[in-house]
Design a protein around this motif. Structure first.
Motif, PDB file in Angstrom:
ATOM      1  N   ASP A  41       0.817  -1.215   0.000  1.00 25.26           N
ATOM      2  CA  ASP A  41       0.000   0.000   0.000  1.00 25.26           C
ATOM      3  C   ASP A  41       0.854   1.269   0.000  1.00 25.26           C
ATOM      4  OD1 ASP A  41       0.897  -0.682   2.635  1.00 25.26           O
ATOM      5  OD2 ASP A  41      -0.498   0.779   3.466  1.00 25.26           O
ATOM      6  N   LEU A  42       2.179   1.122   0.039  1.00 21.72           N
ATOM      7  CA  LEU A  42       3.056   2.289   0.064  1.00 21.72           C
ATOM      8  C   LEU A  42       3.195   2.878  -1.342  1.00 21.72           C
ATOM      9  CD1 LEU A  42       5.889   0.875   2.359  1.00 21.72           C
ATOM     10  CD2 LEU A  42       3.872   2.185   3.024  1.00 21.72           C
ATOM     11  N   PRO A  43       3.436   4.196  -1.451  1.00 20.34           N
ATOM     12  CA  PRO A  43       3.593   4.806  -2.780  1.00 20.34           C
ATOM     13  C   PRO A  43       4.938   4.460  -3.398  1.00 20.34           C
ATOM     14  CG  PRO A  43       3.981   6.447  -1.067  1.00 20.34           C
ATOM     15  CD  PRO A  43       3.526   5.194  -0.359  1.00 20.34           C
ATOM     16  N   ALA A  44       4.977   4.425  -4.723  1.00 17.24           N
ATOM     17  CA  ALA A  44       6.251   4.265  -5.421  1.00 17.24           C
ATOM     18  C   ALA A  44       7.111   5.505  -5.158  1.00 17.24           C
ATOM     19  CB  ALA A  44       6.016   4.083  -6.916  1.00 17.24           C
ATOM     20  N   THR A 239      10.178  -4.197  -3.261  1.00 16.28           N
ATOM     21  CA  THR A 239      11.333  -3.346  -2.978  1.00 16.28           C
ATOM     22  C   THR A 239      11.023  -1.871  -3.201  1.00 16.28           C
ATOM     23  OG1 THR A 239      12.804  -5.141  -3.629  1.00 16.28           O
ATOM     24  CG2 THR A 239      13.750  -2.936  -3.541  1.00 16.28           C
ATOM     25  N   TYR A 240      10.304  -1.575  -4.283  1.00 17.37           N
ATOM     26  CA  TYR A 240      10.016  -0.189  -4.629  1.00 17.37           C
ATOM     27  C   TYR A 240       8.518   0.140  -4.590  1.00 17.37           C
ATOM     28  CZ  TYR A 240      14.855  -0.152  -6.165  1.00 17.37           C
ATOM     29  OH  TYR A 240      16.242  -0.242  -6.201  1.00 17.37           O
ATOM     30  N   ALA A 278      11.538   3.986 -16.049  1.00 21.95           N
ATOM     31  CA  ALA A 278      11.363   4.365 -14.642  1.00 21.95           C
ATOM     32  C   ALA A 278      11.946   3.299 -13.715  1.00 21.95           C
ATOM     33  CB  ALA A 278       9.880   4.581 -14.345  1.00 21.95           C
ATOM     34  N   ALA A 279      11.810   2.029 -14.088  1.00 18.78           N
ATOM     35  CA  ALA A 279      12.401   0.955 -13.290  1.00 18.78           C
ATOM     36  C   ALA A 279      13.924   1.064 -13.278  1.00 18.78           C
ATOM     37  CB  ALA A 279      11.966  -0.405 -13.833  1.00 18.78           C
ATOM     38  N   LYS A 291      15.212   1.745   2.423  1.00 15.65           N
ATOM     39  CA  LYS A 291      15.359   1.766   3.876  1.00 15.65           C
ATOM     40  C   LYS A 291      14.061   2.214   4.554  1.00 15.65           C
ATOM     41  CE  LYS A 291      20.314   2.742   3.579  1.00 15.65           C
ATOM     42  NZ  LYS A 291      21.369   3.771   3.769  1.00 15.65           N
ATOM     43  N   GLU A 292      13.401   3.222   3.976  1.00 16.02           N
ATOM     44  CA  GLU A 292      12.137   3.708   4.539  1.00 16.02           C
ATOM     45  C   GLU A 292      11.061   2.621   4.460  1.00 16.02           C
ATOM     46  OE1 GLU A 292      11.367   7.204   2.290  1.00 16.02           O
ATOM     47  OE2 GLU A 292      13.053   8.328   3.172  1.00 16.02           O
ATOM     48  N   MET A 293      11.014   1.910   3.329  1.00 21.65           N
ATOM     49  CA  MET A 293      10.057   0.811   3.175  1.00 21.65           C
ATOM     50  C   MET A 293      10.277  -0.239   4.251  1.00 21.65           C
ATOM     51  SD  MET A 293      10.355  -2.615   2.049  1.00 21.65           S
ATOM     52  CE  MET A 293      11.789  -2.591   0.976  1.00 21.65           C
TER      53      MET A 293
END
Length: 405
Positions: A41-44, A239-240, A278-279, A291-293
């Motif tokens: 659910d985290l943003p790219a 990862t991203y 973009a990848a 690291k934040e993820m």
């Protein structure tokens, strides 16, 4: 009418029963806290989105792309492997971009499997590890998921007793759904075993960057000689936080990579070029977002373990992955994982994945995904606590009397 041959080989999709229970509850107005699907659910990362926007809308990038992946993307993946694992890869011959690791597994199965070939697959494990080979006409033999000496004892028996001899073994660490983590020593033993018995190794490393201690999970390809018999799949989904972008990789043994590339050349033109560009920016860019993820998932894990424990449900703390793998609470074990998961939706407004969906040895367990924020996880724990406290009285027709003590 009789079902088509390949459809007959696939078992019923057990997750669908829980999905129906979720849909029914939501249609009735329930606020379901969904810890079932491993859907980040985290943003790219912002710099990745910026690169996508910059590349969109140009005639050149709207054309067909390359099924193997654009050269810049393959070079970026090679740089990542050297930076992270100390593994050197040739972008021309040892890397193929895939439409997520799931597609890569399915198509490598098509590439290497003849009808009746035996493949050794962990049980429980992510469904495509087995079903990709079933759809390709292969036969599955189960081996343990946990990377212990018993894994090799089972492999040895499988080699001796399988006719024909197995062609490959699948491994997945950090593991989905069990969250097991393998050591480099385990991989050394695995490479030696595979070489001795002349079988291939297919490694799923989708959760390489989702770990919660100071021991980053290793790559199988770090073992000298692994490149002779192995390929490895990675994904940008976790990862991203790019799951819907469908971007992954297969890397390693040139012969297997060439076979996969040839199959893919008949089936797709690769991901949309702006996504590949973009990848590349993600792989070449700063790792602060990784690291934040990791920190977000670690906080969620800690909140879940602590709050579920207070609710009366002990959940072992995973060392890695975005999942916890837990036994069903004792009074509900006779129900099985599907019925317990449906009950959790109906009575606690919480969704999890039934363990049986990952193989018969997953029965008695559920997978819990860390895909809701800390507040929602605490709310899920409160709902579960009320459910567990009231269940013996309210569910006397569901839970056998002998198990309600």
């Amino acid at each position: 009418m009789e079902e088509f041959y390949r459809i007959r080989r696939l078992p019923p999709y057990v997750f669908e029963e829980v999905n129906k229970a979720k849909a029914k509850a939501r249609n009735a107005g329930a606020d379901i806290i969904d810890l079932g699907m491993g859907n980040p659910d985290l943003p790219a990362p912002a710099h990745v989105l910026d690169k996508l926007k910059e590349t969109l809308g140009k005639p050149r990038t709207d054309r067909y792309s390359s099924s193997r992946g654009i050269p810049g993307l393959r070079r970026a993946q090679a740089a990542y492997y050297e930076r992270r694992f100390g593994v050197k890869l040739n972008p021309e011959t040892q890397i193929v971009a895939t439409l997520g690791s799931k597609e890569g597994f399915a198509n490598v199965a098509q590439a290497i499997t003849a009808p009746g070939d035996v493949v050794l697959v962990p049980n429980p494990s992510y469904p495509i590890h087995a079903f990709g080979f079933l759809m390709a006409g292969g036969t599955i033999r189960s081996v343990p998921s946990e990377p212990t000496p018993n894994f090799f004892h089972t492999l040895e028996r499988a080699i001796v007793h399988s006719i024909p001899k197995p062609i490959a073994v699948v491994v997945c660490y950090p593991a989905n759904p069990t969250a097991y983590v393998a050591s480099i020593d385990f991989y050394k033993d695995l490479v030696a075993f595979a070489k001795k018995h002349e079988i291939l190794v297919l490694s799923d490393l989708a959760y390489a960057e989702v770990y919660f201690d100071d021991n980053p999970p290793p790559s199988l390809l770090q073992v000298p000689g692994a490149m002779d018999i192995a390929i490895e799949f990675t994904s940008m989904s976790k990862t991203y936080s790019m799951p819907g972008w469908r971007m992954g990789f297969a890397v390693g043994n040139e012969r297997i990579i060439a076979a996969l590339a040839r199959v893919k050349s008949y089936l797709d033109y690769g991901a949309f070029t702006p996504i590949q560009v973009a990848a590349s920016a993600a792989l070449n860019g700063p790792d602060d977002c990784i690291k934040e993820m990791r920190e977000v998932y670690k906080k969620r894990r800690d909140v879940m373990i602590e709050s579920f424990e207070r609710a009366g449900w002990h959940v072992p703390a995973p060392r890695a992955s975005m999942f916890a793998w837990s036994q069903i609470p004792e009074p509900f074990k006779p129900l099985g994982s599907v019925e317990f998961s449906k009950l959790l939706v109906e009575k606690a407004d919480v969704a999890v994945s039934p363990g049986i969906g990952f193989g018969e040895y997953g029965e008695g367990y559920v997978r819990i995904a860390l895909v809701e924020n800390e507040q929602r996880i605490r709310q899920a724990a409160r709902n579960i606590r009320r459910f567990l406290e009231s269940a013996p009285e309210q569910l006397h027709n569901v839970v056998p009397l002998a198990n309600r003590r």
